[in-house]
Design an enzyme around this catalytic site. Structure first.
Site, short mmCIF file in Angstrom:
data_model
loop_
_atom_site.label_atom_id
_atom_site.label_comp_id
_atom_site.label_asym_id
_atom_site.label_seq_id
_atom_site.Cartn_x
_atom_site.Cartn_y
_atom_site.Cartn_z
N CYS A 276 49.76 -39.24 3.84
CA CYS A 276 49.74 -40.41 2.97
C CYS A 276 51.16 -40.81 2.57
O CYS A 276 51.96 -39.97 2.16
CB CYS A 276 48.91 -40.13 1.71
SG CYS A 276 48.87 -41.50 0.54
N CYS B 258 48.64 -43.76 -5.98
CA CYS B 258 48.45 -42.40 -5.46
C CYS B 258 46.98 -42.01 -5.49
O CYS B 258 46.36 -41.98 -6.55
CB CYS B 258 49.27 -41.42 -6.29
SG CYS B 258 49.05 -39.69 -5.78
N ASP C 267 62.42 -32.80 -22.11
CA ASP C 267 63.09 -33.96 -21.52
C ASP C 267 64.47 -34.20 -22.12
O ASP C 267 65.05 -35.26 -21.94
CB ASP C 267 62.20 -35.20 -21.73
CG ASP C 267 62.61 -36.38 -20.86
OD1 ASP C 267 63.09 -36.14 -19.75
OD2 ASP C 267 62.47 -37.53 -21.31
#
Length: 341
Positions: A184, A240, A127
């Site tokens: 979805c 989700c 990151d």
């Protein structure tokens, strides 16, 4: 050297170290098209490397690179994020030990293993490098892109930290996975600021997670939507369906340590440097610093609608820091109009 055996051995050792997902891809450049489009539309967060070429070119980091090892580490634990009035909402990604420390320790062991066995150079990043971690993870088959722009793994969902090792070792590439989101769109509908402008497209400048980490004065329309969010926003992941029943992390690194995960807003806005270190220093939220988290705590007080915070907010009107003063002004104005208007 037998590439198949080497690939198998490296994968097995990475899993032994504790990584939950391991994938391989080539060190060829990534397609910059999506990044350039988002830059043109003003969809970037401001945290990205400004030079797009550096974000898509692994060999600018290691010129002799042949492969990239993509790594995923689950931070899913039984502890659920709560947006509870009067308490700071902290994203699950900052519950436990700072993942940079955890992953860097594990990745260094993997780099040393590769160096010792195969005598090749490798560079690892968590990151912090210029490459787009999600692009690497997707091309290496760790998971597919969800419509919320997160990488979703079949076992661990999107609750995964990502990192990569660029190496001179030649490994057999894995196959990228196609999206399993189907029709979805729960994440798009649930996003508080409509930062998910369409499937697979995020306007990061509107994303609450990014805004809780930005320095300076936030727009009033963002403040309104922040709720109790002091660091991060998990809404698009929480709704989700592919995250329901996702496997928990195999380690205990990311289990919250008291006073995590629910911290009273008073503790946030009043914390001195010592208290900031006690609460946040071990976590991934510490990088952002005390002032940004205090600003977010003041905004959260305004969003409670609770008159008892008026006295807590008033002293901050004289704070020399513009972002703190602005947050206190906004919160007081909101509370006074709601409670006495």
């Amino acid at each position: 050297m037998d590439k198949e055996k080497i690939s198998r051995d490296v994968r097995e050792y990475a899993l032994e170290l504790g990584f939950d997902a391991v994938g391989f891809t080539t060190a060829e450049d990534f397609d910059p098209k999506i990044l350039l489009e988002r830059k043109d539309k003003g969809y970037l967060s401001g945290f990205e490397e400004k030079d797009v070429e550096k974000r898509v070119s692994p060999r600018l980091i290691l010129s002799s690179a042949k492969s990239i090892i993509a790594l995923g580490l689950s931070y899913n634990t039984p502890y659920i994020s709560e947006n509870k009035k009067g308490y700071a909402f902290i994203s699950r990604c900052a519950y436990g030990i700072d993942y940079h420390q955890v992953m860097e320790h594990m990745m260094l062991q993997l780099v040393e293993y590769i160096q010792k066995r195969y005598n090749v150079r490798s560079v690892y990043m968590v990151d912090t490098g210029p490459l787009v971690d999600r692009m690497v993870a997707h091309r290496a088959g760790i998971g597919w892109y969800g419509k919320n722009c997160s990488i979703i793994n079949g076992q661990y969902g999107s609750w995964m930290f990502l990192g990569e090792i660029i190496t001179e070792l030649e490994l057999i590439p894995d196959v990228p996975l196609k999206s399993k989101c189907g029709s979805c769109e729960l994440c798009i509908k649930a996003c508080p600021t409509k930062a998910l402008v369409q499937p697979y497209v995020l306007n990061a400048s509107k994303c609450l997670s990014y805004n809780t980490m930005k320095k300076g004065i936030l727009p009033d329309e963002i403040k309104e939507k922040m709720g109790m969010r002091v660091y991060g926003c998990d809404t698009c992941q929480e709704v989700c369906p592919l995250n329901k029943g996702a496997k928990y992390s195999r380690g205990d690194w990311f289990i919250p340590r008291p006073p995590m995960p629910l911290i009273p807003l008073e503790d946030i806005v009043k914390m001195d440097n010592k208290r900031f270190k006690e609460i946040f220093k071990p976590t991934a939220a510490s990088w952002r610093g005390k002032a940004v988290l205090q600003r977010n705590g003041l905004i959260a007080m305004g969003n409670t609608g609770d008159a008892r915070y008026i006295k807590e907010l008033e002293p901050f009107l004289d704070d020399p820091r513009p972002a703190i003063k602005d947050a206190a002004r906004w919160a007081l104005q909101k509370l006074r109009s709601r409670c006495y208007g």
